[in-house]
Structures are given as C-alpha cells and as structure tokens.
Design a protein around this motif. Structure first.
Motif, mmCIF file in Angstrom:
data_model
loop_
_atom_site.group_PDB
_atom_site.id
_atom_site.type_symbol
_atom_site.label_atom_id
_atom_site.label_comp_id
_atom_site.label_asym_id
_atom_site.label_seq_id
_atom_site.Cartn_x
_atom_site.Cartn_y
_atom_site.Cartn_z
ATOM 1 N N LEU A 52 -4.264 12.889 -0.045
ATOM 2 C CA LEU A 52 -4.082 12.357 1.308
ATOM 3 C C LEU A 52 -2.999 11.281 1.323
ATOM 4 C CD1 LEU A 52 -7.821 12.084 2.435
ATOM 5 C CD2 LEU A 52 -6.137 13.789 3.164
ATOM 6 N N MET A 53 -3.001 10.420 0.314
ATOM 7 C CA MET A 53 -1.990 9.370 0.238
ATOM 8 C C MET A 53 -0.599 9.956 0.007
ATOM 9 S SD MET A 53 -3.537 6.337 0.495
ATOM 10 C CE MET A 53 -2.576 5.147 -0.402
ATOM 11 N N ASP A 54 -0.528 11.114 -0.601
ATOM 12 C CA ASP A 54 0.762 11.737 -0.915
ATOM 13 C C ASP A 54 1.423 12.359 0.309
ATOM 14 O OD1 ASP A 54 2.716 12.353 -2.884
ATOM 15 O OD2 ASP A 54 2.069 14.450 -2.838
ATOM 16 N N GLN A 55 0.738 12.325 1.437
ATOM 17 C CA GLN A 55 1.295 12.902 2.664
ATOM 18 C C GLN A 55 2.204 11.919 3.397
ATOM 19 O OE1 GLN A 55 0.705 16.188 3.093
ATOM 20 N NE2 GLN A 55 -0.426 15.900 1.168
ATOM 21 N N LYS A 56 2.606 10.849 2.723
ATOM 22 C CA LYS A 56 3.501 9.835 3.301
ATOM 23 C C LYS A 56 2.925 9.246 4.578
ATOM 24 C CE LYS A 56 6.623 10.916 0.183
ATOM 25 N NZ LYS A 56 5.982 12.080 -0.448
ATOM 26 N N ILE A 57 1.653 8.836 4.502
ATOM 27 C CA ILE A 57 0.992 8.278 5.664
ATOM 28 C C ILE A 57 1.487 6.857 5.939
ATOM 29 C CG2 ILE A 57 -1.082 9.666 5.292
ATOM 30 C CD1 ILE A 57 -2.393 7.206 4.086
ATOM 31 N N ARG A 58 1.266 6.403 7.160
ATOM 32 C CA ARG A 58 1.654 5.041 7.508
ATOM 33 C C ARG A 58 0.707 4.041 6.819
ATOM 34 N NH1 ARG A 58 2.204 4.227 13.838
ATOM 35 N NH2 ARG A 58 2.967 2.203 13.031
ATOM 36 N N PHE A 59 1.234 2.872 6.529
ATOM 37 C CA PHE A 59 0.473 1.814 5.868
ATOM 38 C C PHE A 59 -0.089 2.279 4.518
ATOM 39 C CE2 PHE A 59 -0.249 1.278 10.512
ATOM 40 C CZ PHE A 59 0.574 0.178 10.706
ATOM 41 N N GLU A 60 0.673 3.104 3.823
ATOM 42 C CA GLU A 60 0.202 3.619 2.531
ATOM 43 C C GLU A 60 -0.080 2.494 1.549
ATOM 44 O OE1 GLU A 60 2.087 5.833 -1.332
ATOM 45 O OE2 GLU A 60 2.802 6.485 0.635
ATOM 46 N N ASN A 61 0.789 1.499 1.510
ATOM 47 C CA ASN A 61 0.595 0.394 0.569
ATOM 48 C C ASN A 61 -0.698 -0.358 0.851
ATOM 49 O OD1 ASN A 61 2.998 0.964 -0.742
ATOM 50 N ND2 ASN A 61 4.202 -0.450 0.510
ATOM 51 N N VAL A 62 -1.026 -0.508 2.133
ATOM 52 C CA VAL A 62 -2.258 -1.206 2.495
ATOM 53 C C VAL A 62 -3.471 -0.423 2.020
ATOM 54 C CG1 VAL A 62 -3.667 -2.036 4.413
ATOM 55 C CG2 VAL A 62 -1.177 -2.307 4.487
ATOM 56 N N PHE A 63 -3.486 0.877 2.299
ATOM 57 C CA PHE A 63 -4.623 1.704 1.894
ATOM 58 C C PHE A 63 -4.738 1.775 0.372
ATOM 59 C CE2 PHE A 63 -4.018 3.586 6.194
ATOM 60 C CZ PHE A 63 -5.298 3.332 6.678
ATOM 61 N N ARG A 64 -3.601 1.865 -0.294
ATOM 62 C CA ARG A 64 -3.635 1.937 -1.752
ATOM 63 C C ARG A 64 -4.222 0.650 -2.336
ATOM 64 N NH1 ARG A 64 1.545 3.734 -2.908
ATOM 65 N NH2 ARG A 64 2.306 1.594 -3.107
ATOM 66 N N THR A 65 -3.852 -0.477 -1.750
ATOM 67 C CA THR A 65 -4.394 -1.760 -2.207
ATOM 68 C C THR A 65 -5.896 -1.840 -1.958
ATOM 69 O OG1 THR A 65 -2.279 -2.853 -1.749
ATOM 70 C CG2 THR A 65 -4.232 -4.257 -1.961
ATOM 71 N N ILE A 66 -6.327 -1.375 -0.791
ATOM 72 C CA ILE A 66 -7.754 -1.417 -0.451
ATOM 73 C C ILE A 66 -8.561 -0.567 -1.423
ATOM 74 C CG2 ILE A 66 -9.469 -0.714 1.269
ATOM 75 C CD1 ILE A 66 -7.409 -1.476 3.418
ATOM 76 N N PHE A 67 -8.075 0.629 -1.731
ATOM 77 C CA PHE A 67 -8.812 1.525 -2.622
ATOM 78 C C PHE A 67 -8.813 1.017 -4.058
ATOM 79 C CE2 PHE A 67 -7.705 4.994 0.555
ATOM 80 C CZ PHE A 67 -8.983 5.046 1.074
ATOM 81 N N LEU A 68 -7.738 0.356 -4.460
ATOM 82 C CA LEU A 68 -7.640 -0.105 -5.844
ATOM 83 C C LEU A 68 -8.293 -1.469 -6.049
ATOM 84 C CD1 LEU A 68 -6.513 0.583 -8.645
ATOM 85 C CD2 LEU A 68 -4.383 -0.562 -7.999
ATOM 86 N N TYR A 69 -8.494 -2.219 -4.976
ATOM 87 C CA TYR A 69 -9.016 -3.583 -5.096
ATOM 88 C C TYR A 69 -10.338 -3.669 -5.863
ATOM 89 C CZ TYR A 69 -10.954 -8.116 -3.882
ATOM 90 O OH TYR A 69 -11.518 -9.352 -3.941
ATOM 91 N N PRO A 70 -11.323 -2.771 -5.631
ATOM 92 C CA PRO A 70 -12.582 -2.894 -6.389
ATOM 93 C C PRO A 70 -12.396 -2.870 -7.892
ATOM 94 C CG PRO A 70 -12.866 -1.397 -4.551
ATOM 95 C CD PRO A 70 -11.393 -1.703 -4.631
ATOM 96 N N PHE A 71 -11.368 -2.178 -8.365
ATOM 97 C CA PHE A 71 -11.146 -2.105 -9.809
ATOM 98 C C PHE A 71 -10.746 -3.461 -10.372
ATOM 99 C CE2 PHE A 71 -8.636 -1.064 -13.634
ATOM 100 C CZ PHE A 71 -9.591 -0.327 -14.324
ATOM 101 N N ALA A 72 -10.212 -4.340 -9.526
ATOM 102 C CA ALA A 72 -9.816 -5.677 -9.988
ATOM 103 C C ALA A 72 -11.023 -6.589 -10.188
ATOM 104 C CB ALA A 72 -8.839 -6.305 -8.996
ATOM 105 N N LEU A 73 -12.166 -6.216 -9.642
ATOM 106 C CA LEU A 73 -13.373 -7.021 -9.779
ATOM 107 C C LEU A 73 -14.050 -6.739 -11.113
ATOM 108 C CD1 LEU A 73 -14.912 -6.515 -6.218
ATOM 109 C CD2 LEU A 73 -13.508 -8.430 -7.004
ATOM 110 N N SER A 74 -14.750 -7.714 -11.632
ATOM 111 C CA SER A 74 -15.517 -7.487 -12.857
ATOM 112 C C SER A 74 -16.736 -6.623 -12.531
ATOM 113 C CB SER A 74 -15.968 -8.818 -13.456
ATOM 114 O OG SER A 74 -16.981 -9.405 -12.660
ATOM 115 N N PHE A 75 -17.271 -5.966 -13.552
ATOM 116 C CA PHE A 75 -18.439 -5.124 -13.342
ATOM 117 C C PHE A 75 -19.656 -5.954 -12.934
ATOM 118 C CE2 PHE A 75 -15.940 -2.166 -15.939
ATOM 119 C CZ PHE A 75 -16.115 -1.002 -15.211
ATOM 120 N N ILE A 76 -19.711 -7.187 -13.411
ATOM 121 C CA ILE A 76 -20.831 -8.054 -13.034
ATOM 122 C C ILE A 76 -20.796 -8.336 -11.535
ATOM 123 C CG2 ILE A 76 -21.780 -10.369 -13.255
ATOM 124 C CD1 ILE A 76 -22.450 -8.648 -15.615
#
Length: 300
Positions: A100-124
C-alpha cells in the motif's frame, strides 16, 4: 614493459589487507565471546552446577529434568504458537502495508513514521502499554462495555487458554513496522519496467505480486524471516511486562525459564540445559538460512 611493482596480481591472502587487519578484533571477539561462551554453556549443561559452575558431570540428567518439567513443556508450546503466528501475521501484514505504501500515497513519510514508531519503543514499555489496554477494568473491554455492549468480554491476559495471544498482539504491534520497512525497501528495488510490462500484458495486480514480485524478493523474505525468528526465540520482555509468566505458568517462555533458573532458583545446570536447547533452536534457524544465502548458490 610492465610498470615496476605490477608484474603480477597480488596473492588473494593480501588483498584488502587493511580491512582484514581491522576485522581481527571483531573475529577474536566472535570466537572468544560467542563461540567460547556457547561451548562453555553446552559443557556445563551436563553438570550439576548450582550457585556456581563446577565440573561435576551427571550426563543427561539436566535434560531429563528439563523435558520432564511442565513449565518447560508449556514454554515450548507457547513459543511454537507465538512463533508460527508471529511469522505468518508479521509477513502478511508487513507486506500488505508495504504494498500500500508503494503506491506513492500522500503523506507517505508520515504513515511510515507512524507504523515504524512502535519499534523504537522498548519491549518493556510496549508490554506495559498493552497490559493496560488489555486490562478488563479500564482497557478495551471496559471501553466497549461503556458503549452499551454489557456482555462483551476481552481479557486475554487473564485467561490461561488464550494469554499467549494477548502477548502476540503486543509483539505484532511493535514488530510489524520493521517488517513493512524491509518489504518496502525490497519493493522499491523492483525495476519499474517490470510493472509497466505487467500492465501492458493486462496482468492483474495481485497476480503480478504473487507470481512476479514476491519471487523476485526472495532474499528480502529470507532475511526478514531470520530477523523475526531470532526475535521470537529470545522473547522475554513482553512476557515479563504483561503477565510475568501467568496466570500460573500459562504464558511461560524459554527465555524466562532460563533467567529464573539461573538467577533466581540458583540452578545453573538447569539454566544451561535450557540455554543449550535455545541455542539448538537458533542453529536450526541460522543454518538453513546460511545455506540458502551462500551454500545453495551455483558458482559460475
């Protein structure tokens, strides 16, 4: 006449000599710390070490106790359920999001950041957040009931038969964003001419993905599988933060079993035996990957 000093090709041993010298400390650390530590763990798993390691060999007794323990068997069952479902859902959800992200959607950087943000958190942190969200007193169940659905029940962390699925939800929430980014990088590496040719031939998009794009992304899928699988084997933080292995022993996992026996029960021999079984699991994952990536390729 050949230029001085260039009469022949240098020996392969001396090519990139500076890089090889610089890698010596890393190689020594790998051999001493990782390989040496692994061998040390396996050797002492055949002893009756308690508070301190000692070379008093007792054969396979530690392994007999290990596989005779209900707690260890439950740990393995939980790891199998968590691992299989985590692999499937992480790959499917991650690939769909990447497509879906590869379809050159608007605000792609925002959505990519939102989806990747949980990975920046510790598991605890992730575990504590989802412990709150899945709490029946003030989490999802409470919110839905306040909307008028008085019979709605959703308390996986308090139900021994489904508690591992509550942990799985938190794991997927945190890890799927990384899978999406890996898949997106693979999709962006596909030649645009392939898409154009598929559209000219009238091939439906789903068939293009299934029969053309996914086979071309084989290295990406293999690498992603190894990353996910290595995280599954050592899952610990989520369990401790959400349930501490409960209710009872319903959400125990091997990494927690090892920690508890080595540092709380002061039974190093049993902890080493469990660690060896985890090491064997990692080897089962890594060896096929190494063969597929390096040994299985035909040299020209």
């Amino acid at each position: 006449m050949a230029a001085p000093g260039r009469t022949g090709r240098p020996n392969r041993l001396f090519r990139n000599l500076n890089a090889k010298i610089a890698s010596i400390p890393m190689i020594l650390i790998a051999l001493v710390v990782f390989l040496g530590g692994s061998v040390w763990t396996v050797v002492y798993s055949f002893t009756n070490s308690k508070l301190l390691p000692r070379l008093n060999f007792i054969g396979l007794d530690q392994y007999d106790r290990l596989w005779g323990s209900d707690r260890w068997v439950v740990s393995i069952q939980n790891l199998a359920i968590y691992g299989i479902l985590s692999l499937i859902f992480s790959l499917v959800i991650g690939f769909v999001l990447a497509a879906l992200m590869d379809q050159k959607i608007r605000f792609e950087n925002v959505f990519r950041t939102i989806f990747l943000y949980p990975f920046a958190l510790s598991f605890i942190v992730t575990g504590l957040v989802w412990q709150w969200l899945l709490n029946p007193e003030f989490g999802v169940q409470s919110v839905v009931r306040s909307l008028g659905f008085a019979d709605f029940t959703f308390d996986p962390l308090y139900n021994p038969s489904i508690v591992i699925y509550g942990i799985l939800i938190a794991g997927l929430w945190q890890g799927t964003g990384l899978v999406m980014c890996l898949m997106l990088a693979g999709l962006r590496g596909i030649d645009e001419d392939i898409w154009k040719a598929a559209r000219v031939d009238g091939i439906p998009m789903w068939r293009t993905y299934v029969f053309i794009i996914i086979p071309m992304m084989r290295p990406v899928f293999i690498t992603t599988l190894v990353i996910i699988a290595s995280g599954i084997v050592k899952v610990y933080d989520l369990v401790v933060a959400q349930t501490s292995g409960g209710p009872g022993i319903a959400s125990e996992v091997p990494a927690k079993y090892v920690y508890d026996y080595m540092f709380q029960a002061q039974n190093l021999g049993q902890g080493f035996a469990a660690s060896t079984m985890m090491l064997l699991t990692v080897a089962i994952i890594i060896i096929p990957w190494a063969y597929l990536e390096f040994g299985g390729k035909k040299r020209g």
